[in-house]
Design an enzyme around this catalytic site. Structure first.
Site, PDB file in Angstrom:
ATOM      1  N   CYS A  32      -7.164  16.340 -12.963  1.00  0.00           N
ATOM      2  CA  CYS A  32      -7.675  16.107 -11.598  1.00  0.00           C
ATOM      3  C   CYS A  32      -7.904  17.379 -10.791  1.00  0.00           C
ATOM      4  O   CYS A  32      -8.579  17.353  -9.768  1.00  0.00           O
ATOM      5  CB  CYS A  32      -6.729  15.187 -10.852  1.00  0.00           C
ATOM      6  SG  CYS A  32      -6.526  13.619 -11.691  1.00  0.00           S
ATOM      7  N   HIS A  71      -8.163  16.142  -3.738  1.00  0.00           N
ATOM      8  CA  HIS A  71      -8.365  15.199  -4.842  1.00  0.00           C
ATOM      9  C   HIS A  71      -8.180  13.779  -4.307  1.00  0.00           C
ATOM     10  O   HIS A  71      -7.260  13.505  -3.537  1.00  0.00           O
ATOM     11  CB  HIS A  71      -7.364  15.503  -5.959  1.00  0.00           C
ATOM     12  CG  HIS A  71      -7.342  14.448  -7.018  1.00  0.00           C
ATOM     13  ND1 HIS A  71      -8.503  13.973  -7.600  1.00  0.00           N
ATOM     14  CD2 HIS A  71      -6.321  13.745  -7.569  1.00  0.00           C
ATOM     15  CE1 HIS A  71      -8.185  13.037  -8.469  1.00  0.00           C
ATOM     16  NE2 HIS A  71      -6.876  12.880  -8.468  1.00  0.00           N
ATOM     17  N   ASN A  74     -10.130   6.873  -8.056  1.00  0.00           N
ATOM     18  CA  ASN A  74      -9.760   8.209  -8.522  1.00  0.00           C
ATOM     19  C   ASN A  74     -10.664   8.580  -9.701  1.00  0.00           C
ATOM     20  O   ASN A  74     -10.571   7.969 -10.765  1.00  0.00           O
ATOM     21  CB  ASN A  74      -8.279   8.184  -8.935  1.00  0.00           C
ATOM     22  CG  ASN A  74      -7.776   9.523  -9.454  1.00  0.00           C
ATOM     23  OD1 ASN A  74      -8.563  10.400  -9.797  1.00  0.00           O
ATOM     24  ND2 ASN A  74      -6.463   9.663  -9.514  1.00  0.00           N
TER      25      ASN A  74
HETATM   26  C1  LIG Z   1       0.501   4.167  -8.764  1.00  0.00           C
HETATM   27  C2  LIG Z   1       0.952   3.759  -7.367  1.00  0.00           C
HETATM   28  C3  LIG Z   1      -0.213   3.224  -6.574  1.00  0.00           C
HETATM   29  C4  LIG Z   1       1.953   2.637  -7.524  1.00  0.00           C
HETATM   30  O1  LIG Z   1       2.430   2.253  -6.252  1.00  0.00           O
HETATM   31  P1  LIG Z   1       3.989   2.098  -5.990  1.00  0.00           P
HETATM   32  O2  LIG Z   1       4.152   1.704  -4.599  1.00  0.00           O
HETATM   33  O3  LIG Z   1       4.651   3.377  -6.449  1.00  0.00           O
HETATM   34  O4  LIG Z   1       4.331   0.897  -6.919  1.00  0.00           O
HETATM   35  P2  LIG Z   1       5.392   0.812  -8.120  1.00  0.00           P
HETATM   36  O5  LIG Z   1       4.883   1.529  -9.332  1.00  0.00           O
HETATM   37  O6  LIG Z   1       6.749   1.179  -7.611  1.00  0.00           O
HETATM   38  O7  LIG Z   1       5.359  -0.717  -8.383  1.00  0.00           O
HETATM   39  C5  LIG Z   1       5.825  -1.639  -7.399  1.00  0.00           C
HETATM   40  C6  LIG Z   1       5.528  -3.039  -7.888  1.00  0.00           C
HETATM   41  O8  LIG Z   1       4.111  -3.268  -7.818  1.00  0.00           O
HETATM   42  C7  LIG Z   1       3.669  -3.768  -9.084  1.00  0.00           C
HETATM   43  N1  LIG Z   1       2.290  -3.375  -9.279  1.00  0.00           N
HETATM   44  C8  LIG Z   1       1.815  -2.259  -9.907  1.00  0.00           C
HETATM   45  N2  LIG Z   1       0.481  -2.285  -9.891  1.00  0.00           N
HETATM   46  C9  LIG Z   1       0.110  -3.402  -9.253  1.00  0.00           C
HETATM   47  C10 LIG Z   1      -1.129  -3.958  -8.934  1.00  0.00           C
HETATM   48  N3  LIG Z   1      -2.295  -3.383  -9.247  1.00  0.00           N
HETATM   49  N4  LIG Z   1      -1.146  -5.112  -8.248  1.00  0.00           N
HETATM   50  C11 LIG Z   1      -0.014  -5.749  -7.897  1.00  0.00           C
HETATM   51  N5  LIG Z   1       1.205  -5.253  -8.189  1.00  0.00           N
HETATM   52  C12 LIG Z   1       1.256  -4.099  -8.857  1.00  0.00           C
HETATM   53  C13 LIG Z   1       4.617  -3.180 -10.085  1.00  0.00           C
HETATM   54  O9  LIG Z   1       4.598  -3.912 -11.283  1.00  0.00           O
HETATM   55  C14 LIG Z   1       5.914  -3.276  -9.351  1.00  0.00           C
HETATM   56  O10 LIG Z   1       6.381  -4.601  -9.452  1.00  0.00           O
HETATM   57  P3  LIG Z   1       7.950  -4.898  -9.685  1.00  0.00           P
HETATM   58  O11 LIG Z   1       8.619  -4.340  -8.458  1.00  0.00           O
HETATM   59  O12 LIG Z   1       7.991  -6.376  -9.801  1.00  0.00           O
HETATM   60  O13 LIG Z   1       8.314  -4.152 -10.929  1.00  0.00           O
HETATM   61  C15 LIG Z   1       1.581   4.944  -6.620  1.00  0.00           C
HETATM   62  O14 LIG Z   1       2.815   5.260  -7.186  1.00  0.00           O
HETATM   63  C16 LIG Z   1       0.718   6.152  -6.662  1.00  0.00           C
HETATM   64  O15 LIG Z   1      -0.378   6.179  -6.112  1.00  0.00           O
HETATM   65  N6  LIG Z   1       1.226   7.234  -7.270  1.00  0.00           N
HETATM   66  C17 LIG Z   1       0.481   8.468  -7.386  1.00  0.00           C
HETATM   67  C18 LIG Z   1      -0.421   8.372  -8.548  1.00  0.00           C
HETATM   68  C19 LIG Z   1      -1.356   9.518  -8.581  1.00  0.00           C
HETATM   69  O16 LIG Z   1      -1.809   9.985  -7.565  1.00  0.00           O
HETATM   70  N7  LIG Z   1      -1.671   9.977  -9.721  1.00  0.00           N
HETATM   71  C20 LIG Z   1      -2.550  11.075  -9.844  1.00  0.00           C
HETATM   72  C21 LIG Z   1      -3.108  10.988 -11.134  1.00  0.00           C
HETATM   73  S1  LIG Z   1      -4.218  12.246 -11.203  1.00  0.00           S
END
Ligand SMILES: CC(C)(COP(=O)(O)OP(=O)(O)OC[C@H]1O[C@@H](n2cnc3c(N)ncnc32)[C@H](O)[C@@H]1OP(=O)(O)O)[C@@H](O)C(=O)NCCC(=O)NCCS
Length: 314
Positions: free
Chosen positions: A112, A240, A270
Site C-alpha cells: 500500500c 493511503h 482500498n
Molecule cells: C479490518 C477492520 C475493518 C475490522 O474492523 P474491527 O472493528 O477491527 O473488527 P474485528 O476484526 O475486531 O471484528 C469484529 C467483529 O466483526 C465481524 N466482522 C468482520 N468483518 C465483518 C463484516 N464485513 N461484516 C460484519 N461483521 C464483520 C468479525 O467477525 C467480528 O465478529 P465477532 O466479534 O463475532 O468475532 C479494521 O480492523 C481495520 O480497518 N483495520 C485496518 C486494516 C488496514 O488498514 N489494513 C491495511 C491493509 S493495507
C-alpha cells in the site's frame, strides 16, 4: 543536481461497481457495518481487465493531461502487489502498450505504500541524471487476492490505477517533489500477508489499525519537516485509502483542519498501491486542489512499510 515535479495525473477504474448490498448477498455482512467500520460504500472490480490494462489506461490519461508524448518518457515505474506475470514486468508491458522506446522500466512492491516509494525512486533517478521524464504508476487488481467467503477482507478492497507524469525541473526551482520519509517494520510483516500461488490476502485488522492510527502521523509530520512546511500550511492531504476512520485519525493527529483530505476510500475501497495516485488525480480533476498547492502524500500498510512526501500539485 536538479529536482523533479509532477506535471500531470491520470486515473482509471474498471466500470463494474460492487455495493455493500451486493456483498451482503455473498457474505454475512451489511451496509451499516461496512460504512461504520471502514467507511466504504462502493468499490470497482475488474472483470476482463488485467493489472497491465488498468495501469496503461491511467498512464495514458496522465500522458494526455501532461501534453508530453510517449517518445519523451525514459523511465516507467509501476507500484503493484498484484502483478501476475513475472516477466516482462508490469512497467515494461505498459511501456510496450504506450509505444515508449527504450525506457528503464521496473516494478516496485511495497504493497500500500508503493506509489510513494515509486515516486521517490523516480525523483532520485531524475536528480542523479539517470532519467529525464518518468511515468510513475500505482495499479492493482486486489480482487485477485480476495477470498469471497471471508467477510473481514472481501468488503475492504477494490481495483484501479493512478499515474503521474514526472519530469526534471530547472536548476534552482523549488522542488516539486519533497524528500521522502520511508521505512518499514519487517519484523511485523505478518500483520498483512498475501501468500500462495493463488494468492489470498489476510490481515490482523486490529493490530494494523492501531499501528496506522498511532505510528503514521509522526512519520507524516517528518515528511512535512523535511519539506520545510508545517502540516497546518498544507492545502491537501492524500493518505493511503485504507479506512475512513484511519484517514480521519491521522489527519486529526497532524492538526490538519483547512486542507482538502482525500476520502476516496468511500467510493473506491482500498486499492493498495493505486489508492494515493487515484485519490490525488480525482481531487485535481475535480478542481479541489490548484497548481502549486503543497500536498502531503503518505502510503502505509503491508510490510509494515510506509513512505510519503510533500509534493506540489500539478
Ligand atoms: C479490518 C477492520 C475493518 C475490522 O474492523 P474491527 O472493528 O477491527 O473488527 P474485528 O476484526 O475486531 O471484528 C469484529 C467483529 O466483526 C465481524 N466482522 C468482520 N468483518 C465483518 C463484516 N464485513 N461484516 C460484519 N461483521 C464483520 C468479525 O467477525 C467480528 O465478529 P465477532 O466479534 O463475532 O468475532 C479494521 O480492523 C481495520 O480497518 N483495520 C485496518 C486494516 C488496514 O488498514 N489494513 C491495511 C491493509 S493495507
Amino acid at each position: 543536481m536538479t529536482g523533479s515535479r509532477i506535471v500531470a495525473l491520470g486515473h482509471y477504474q474498471p466500470p463494474k461497481v460492487l455495493t455493500n448490498d451486493d456483498l451482503s448477498k455473498l457474505v454475512d455482512t451489511d451496509d451499516e457495518w461496512i460504512r461504520s467500520r471502514v467507511g466504504i460504500r462502493t468499490r470497482h472490480i475488474a472483470e476482463d481487465e488485467t493489472v497491465v490494462d488498468l495501469a496503461t489506461e491511467a498512464a495514458q490519461k496522465a500522458l494526455a493531461n501532461s501534453g508530453r508524448s510517449a517518445a519523451e518518457v525514459d523511465l516507467v515505474v509501476v507500484a503493484t502487489c498484484t502483478a501476475v506475470e513475472r516477466s516482462p514486468n508490469t512497467a515494461a508491458a505498459v511501456a510496450a502498450r504506450l509505444g515508449i522506446r527504450a525506457p528503464a522500466a521496473y516494478d516496485i512492491n511495497t504493497v500500500c505504500s508503493g506509489f510513494s516509494y515509486a515516486l521517490a525512486t523516480a525523483d532520485h533517478a531524475i536528480r542523479a541524471g539517470a532519467a529525464g521524464r518518468a511515468l510513475v504508476i500505482g495499479a492493482e487488481r486486489m480482487s485477485d487476492t480476495l477470498d469471497w467467503t471471508d467477510r473481514s477482507t472481501c468488503v475492504i478492497f477494490g481495483d484501479g490505477a493512478g499515474a503521474a507524469l514526472v519530469e526534471a525541473q530547472e536548476d534552482g526551482a523549488e522542488p516539486g517533489i519533497g524528500p521522502v520519509v520511508w521505512g518499514s517494520e519487517p519484523e511485523r510483516g505478518d500483520a498483512v500477508v498475501i501468500t500462495g500461488w493463488d494468492p489470498v490476502i489476510s490481515q490482523q485488522g486490529q493490530s494494523v489499525f492501531r499501528w496506522a492510527t498511532t505510528q503514521i502521523a509522526p512519520l507524516a509530520r517528518q515528511a512535512c519537516e523535511r519539506a520545510g512546511i508545517d502540516p497546518s500550511e498544507l492545502k491537501g492531504f492524500v493518505p493511503h485509502q485504507a479506512n475512513l476512520r484511519i484517514i480521519d485519525a491521522i489527519a486529526s493527529r497532524l492538526g490538519i483542519t483547512d486542507a482538502v483530505v482525500a476520502r476516496d476510500v468511500v467510493d473506491s475501497g482500498n486499492t493498495s498501491a493505486a489508492s494515493v495516485p487515484l485519490a490525488f488525480s480525482k481531487l485535481v480533476e475535480r478542481g479541489e486542489l490548484s497548481p502549486g498547492d503543497p500536498v502531503l502524500l503518505f502510503g502505509f500498510g503491508g510490510g509494515l512499510a510506509y513512505a510519503g512526501q510533500v509534493v506540489r500539485c500539478p
